[in-house]
Design a protein around this motif. Structure first.
Motif, PDB file in Angstrom:
ATOM      1  N   ASN A  59      60.131  36.448  12.349  1.00 41.16           N
ATOM      2  CA  ASN A  59      58.802  35.976  11.963  1.00 41.16           C
ATOM      3  C   ASN A  59      58.905  34.835  10.951  1.00 41.16           C
ATOM      4  O   ASN A  59      58.208  33.824  11.065  1.00 41.16           O
ATOM      5  CB  ASN A  59      57.994  37.137  11.389  1.00 41.16           C
ATOM      6  CG  ASN A  59      56.528  36.783  11.261  1.00 41.16           C
ATOM      7  OD1 ASN A  59      55.882  36.423  12.250  1.00 41.16           O
ATOM      8  ND2 ASN A  59      56.005  36.850  10.058  1.00 41.16           N
TER       9      ASN A  59
ATOM     10  N   MET B  97      50.073  26.350   8.015  1.00 40.53           N
ATOM     11  CA  MET B  97      49.007  27.014   8.786  1.00 40.53           C
ATOM     12  C   MET B  97      49.406  28.452   9.104  1.00 40.53           C
ATOM     13  O   MET B  97      48.632  29.391   8.948  1.00 40.53           O
ATOM     14  CB  MET B  97      48.761  26.280  10.118  1.00 40.53           C
ATOM     15  CG  MET B  97      47.851  25.069  10.032  1.00 40.53           C
ATOM     16  SD  MET B  97      47.691  24.222  11.652  1.00 40.53           S
ATOM     17  CE  MET B  97      46.478  25.292  12.477  1.00 40.53           C
ATOM     18  N   GLN B  98      50.637  28.596   9.567  1.00 42.53           N
ATOM     19  CA  GLN B  98      51.104  29.939   9.932  1.00 42.53           C
ATOM     20  C   GLN B  98      51.183  30.853   8.717  1.00 42.53           C
ATOM     21  O   GLN B  98      50.793  32.015   8.777  1.00 42.53           O
ATOM     22  CB  GLN B  98      52.480  29.860  10.592  1.00 42.53           C
ATOM     23  CG  GLN B  98      52.426  29.287  11.981  1.00 42.53           C
ATOM     24  CD  GLN B  98      53.707  29.575  12.730  1.00 42.53           C
ATOM     25  OE1 GLN B  98      54.165  30.708  12.804  1.00 42.53           O
ATOM     26  NE2 GLN B  98      54.313  28.548  13.265  1.00 42.53           N
TER      27      GLN B  98
ATOM     28  N   LEU C  55      47.706  31.882   7.681  1.00 43.40           N
ATOM     29  CA  LEU C  55      47.077  32.811   8.621  1.00 43.40           C
ATOM     30  C   LEU C  55      47.704  34.199   8.513  1.00 43.40           C
ATOM     31  O   LEU C  55      47.003  35.220   8.505  1.00 43.40           O
ATOM     32  CB  LEU C  55      47.223  32.267  10.048  1.00 43.40           C
ATOM     33  CG  LEU C  55      46.432  32.998  11.132  1.00 43.40           C
ATOM     34  CD1 LEU C  55      44.940  32.992  10.823  1.00 43.40           C
ATOM     35  CD2 LEU C  55      46.689  32.365  12.496  1.00 43.40           C
ATOM     36  N   GLN C  56      49.037  34.251   8.408  1.00 40.42           N
ATOM     37  CA  GLN C  56      49.709  35.557   8.398  1.00 40.42           C
ATOM     38  C   GLN C  56      49.474  36.338   7.108  1.00 40.42           C
ATOM     39  O   GLN C  56      49.632  37.549   7.092  1.00 40.42           O
ATOM     40  CB  GLN C  56      51.204  35.362   8.636  1.00 40.42           C
ATOM     41  CG  GLN C  56      51.503  34.885  10.051  1.00 40.42           C
ATOM     42  CD  GLN C  56      52.948  35.126  10.440  1.00 40.42           C
ATOM     43  OE1 GLN C  56      53.820  35.325   9.612  1.00 40.42           O
ATOM     44  NE2 GLN C  56      53.209  35.141  11.732  1.00 40.42           N
TER      45      GLN C  56
ATOM     46  N   HIS D 259      44.581  39.444   6.778  1.00 37.45           N
ATOM     47  CA  HIS D 259      44.282  40.358   7.872  1.00 37.45           C
ATOM     48  C   HIS D 259      43.177  39.764   8.756  1.00 37.45           C
ATOM     49  O   HIS D 259      42.282  39.081   8.249  1.00 37.45           O
ATOM     50  CB  HIS D 259      43.826  41.696   7.277  1.00 37.45           C
ATOM     51  CG  HIS D 259      43.705  42.782   8.287  1.00 37.45           C
ATOM     52  ND1 HIS D 259      42.571  42.969   9.039  1.00 37.45           N
ATOM     53  CD2 HIS D 259      44.589  43.718   8.697  1.00 37.45           C
ATOM     54  CE1 HIS D 259      42.763  44.002   9.862  1.00 37.45           C
ATOM     55  NE2 HIS D 259      43.988  44.473   9.670  1.00 37.45           N
ATOM     56  N   PRO D 260      43.220  40.015  10.057  1.00 35.08           N
ATOM     57  CA  PRO D 260      42.138  39.525  10.925  1.00 35.08           C
ATOM     58  C   PRO D 260      40.737  39.855  10.414  1.00 35.08           C
ATOM     59  O   PRO D 260      39.827  39.031  10.541  1.00 35.08           O
ATOM     60  CB  PRO D 260      42.429  40.224  12.263  1.00 35.08           C
ATOM     61  CG  PRO D 260      43.915  40.406  12.275  1.00 35.08           C
ATOM     62  CD  PRO D 260      44.299  40.660  10.841  1.00 35.08           C
TER      63      PRO D 260
ATOM     64  N   LEU E 234      50.006  43.066   7.239  1.00 36.70           N
ATOM     65  CA  LEU E 234      50.684  42.934   8.532  1.00 36.70           C
ATOM     66  C   LEU E 234      51.967  42.118   8.411  1.00 36.70           C
ATOM     67  O   LEU E 234      52.676  41.925   9.387  1.00 36.70           O
ATOM     68  CB  LEU E 234      49.749  42.273   9.550  1.00 36.70           C
ATOM     69  CG  LEU E 234      48.483  43.059   9.867  1.00 36.70           C
ATOM     70  CD1 LEU E 234      47.532  42.228  10.723  1.00 36.70           C
ATOM     71  CD2 LEU E 234      48.817  44.369  10.576  1.00 36.70           C
TER      72      LEU E 234
END
Lengths: 390, 390
Positions: free
Chosen positions: A211, A245-246, A249-250, A253-254, A339
């Motif tokens: 990841n 960006m990644q 985003l990570q 949480h959604p 996550l």
């Protein structure tokens, strides 16, 4: 919530400078330099220079010290406020006079890591690939040696040695800071009385290695990266922005992302008619990454990724051997909805320490932010943290 | 587990061709062409050509049809075996004579979508940016119109119309296939008796839009992409491979990744000493992505990303209005450990259908694969699926 999140993210997305208080204590950046610094992998750096900050007063016995180690995108600005721009530290909610980490009682130190993400930030002092190599008088680029979390720890130890500080009342860190905290306890067991791992892990597992690599790939693929040699040319800004960006985003949480965009228009006209037009959220994330990229350096991100990929507490072949020497009382505080460094990772370290007969506590931070609950929701665990530090 | 996973992934990572049986039924690819195809966004395609496969026999009443819609990286090869290369379909465990989707009883059809990920796969027939534009006699590239999940549905409907099939006993799909399935039920309520959504969602939320965009960014950033115009030049292979690395990684839960590499060496010598040397897992994921990229097309990935980003069942402004017309009995089967299309997304659709007075069931698939449990662990729900189809 929506407004707070968006403006907070605009101000830096990892919320480094998000203000929870208008009356934080003033704090200044200081600088520390050391020579002929030996690295874990056997190589040597002719000179290491890093920034640091301190809060409270060192007592005469020099035994009231708490070291706070910072996260991937962070720096030593953990609390207080810079006079020049008013920026407030990321954990100001828990670090200060009378707070959970009470600067009326403790002398709190925080240090910029090696290969810090933001060498171009005037408020960061770090040594890494963007630093001038004294042998060539040009930036190191990929000639900079691979560094590890242990090296971050040893830079901090060199500073403490210079300050005449032999023991730590506690070492505390969030995310990548938690890696430094637990490695401190493993590397210098007799020096560390308490260790607090917030949203942390004790070892990078294969998934984490893969990841993290996703953050490196866009930089490696950017033609401007040029094998790390770009300091007198166009920089790999596009690859760097993709990486950021990644990361952004990570870290969330959604649920918090979704709550941020209550008016999301799925069938937006632009994207429906033009493959080169994007949903407004996409443009928003790109803009935030572009802002974050201003002070960041692509090579530094690569070296940070690597330091995290190589992490195993104690830096032994297996984790059990690495944790065996620990004498500190430990407290693990993962975020329930994380996550990225999932609670299972902290629980594994906690349980292994207990198996080894060590004193360890485990307490989750609730919240909807995911990984960022380690920053955004830390105040909800202020009381437990305060008690642990008694 | 380790050996099965690695060899399975080697064979295609989405396990399209992974063999669970050495005695699957032979099946052949067929082709379907239609002209002047009107798209949801108002544009028209002069010609659409797609591949399809069928299993079992269409009965005289033509009312024994089950349509199976495929996932992002998949195609119509849902079950059975190709004589040429022995490749077995992805859901062969549940589709075949006497199986959950019983081809002794049902006539099962599956169709390659528009803008299929693998236009260069000789076993895929699709129409997309890599297709020759009859107006220019060159590949469409970005002149290809934006397509939606509704357009995938309408291509399937055109095929069914040609076959004289008016009603579906059921429509069933996994992941992106679930989007087509629920949109079928919403778009043609009188034609769909049963709908099964496996590892699915009813609407792309903001997080999903942003997460899907991470798959597009490396392609957009690849200089060889050249705004989609690369069919007579170097292709954006690097960007495509990066996209496929991410897709592969996100489809699997960290637990299965970690179980796959029990001998992971955190402090591996290469990465510790050389910033351009990588952990073996990184090389492994890159190699798998390179294999997957052989038949894939970068523009097709971009268009698939967009179709998913634009998805809202029923293609109305809000989901409630979109689901309102549904007459089908619905069954949602998310995977408990899915981090990509999380169970909460399926549950939301299920609960909304119940609120609207529709018949809907909800049943999770257990497993350690995460999103891929919709393929790898589907057999564990074969009995419930069989009963639902009675």
């Amino acid at each position: 919530m929506t407004i707070n999140l968006k403006s907070g993210l605009t101000a830096g997305l990892m919320l480094l400078f998000m203000s929870f208080s208008l009356h934080a204590e003033w704090v200044e950046k200081r600088s520390f330099t050391t020579q002929d610094f030996e690295l874990f992998n056997g190589q040597t750096l002719a000179e290491v220079k890093v920034g640091w900050q301190a809060y409270g007063e060192l007592n005469e016995a020099r035994d009231n010290v708490i070291l706070i180690t910072h996260f991937f995108s962070g720096n030593s600005h953990v609390a207080g406020q810079y006079e020049a721009d008013g920026a407030i530290g990321y954990w100001d909610a828990i670090v200060g006079p009378g707070k959970a980490i009470d600067t009326d009682r403790f002398y709190v130190i925080s240090v910029d890591t090696l290969v810090n993400q933001e060498p171009h930030n005037p408020k960061v002092i770090t040594t890494g690939p963007a630093t001038i190599n004294p042998e060539t008088n040009a930036p190191y680029g990929l000639d900079f040696p691979v560094v590890t979390i242990r090296d971050f720890v040893n830079v901090q130890k060199a500073l403490l040695d210079e300050l005449g500080i032999e023991n730590l009342h506690a070492v505390i860190g969030a995310s990548m800071g938690s890696l430094q905290a637990i490695d401190w306890a493993a590397a210098y067991p007799e020096k560390v009385e308490r260790m607090v791992s917030v949203i942390g892990m004790a070892q990078a597992d294969p998934w984490t290695v893969l990841n993290l690599q996703q953050w490196a790939e866009p930089i490696l693929a950017d033609p401007n990266w040029n094998k790390g040699d770009y300091y007198d040319a166009e920089t790999p800004l596009n690859g760097l922005q993709q990486a950021l960006m990644q990361i952004s985003l990570q870290a969330m949480h959604p649920d918090i992302i979704n709550a941020t965009f209550p008016d999301h228009e799925t069938l937006a006209e632009g994207p429906l008619h033009n493959i080169q037009s994007y949903h407004s959220e996409v443009n928003w994330l790109r803009e935030r990454a572009a802002e974050r990229a201003l002070y960041a350096d692509a090579n530094h991100v690569l070296y940070l990724v690597r330091a995290n990929q190589l992490f195993i507490a104690g830096m032994q072949e297996d984790l059990r051997s690495g944790l065996e020497p620990i004498q500190a009382r430990s407290l693990f505080m993962p975020a329930t909805n994380d996550l990225l460094l999932r609670p299972a990772m902290a629980r594994k370290a906690h349980e292994l320490l207990q198996e080894l007969g060590k004193e360890s506590q485990y307490l989750e931070i609730e919240g909807s932010w995911g990984h960022l609950d380690g920053i955004m929701s830390i105040e909800s665990r202020a009381q437990e943290l305060k008690e642990f530090l008694q």
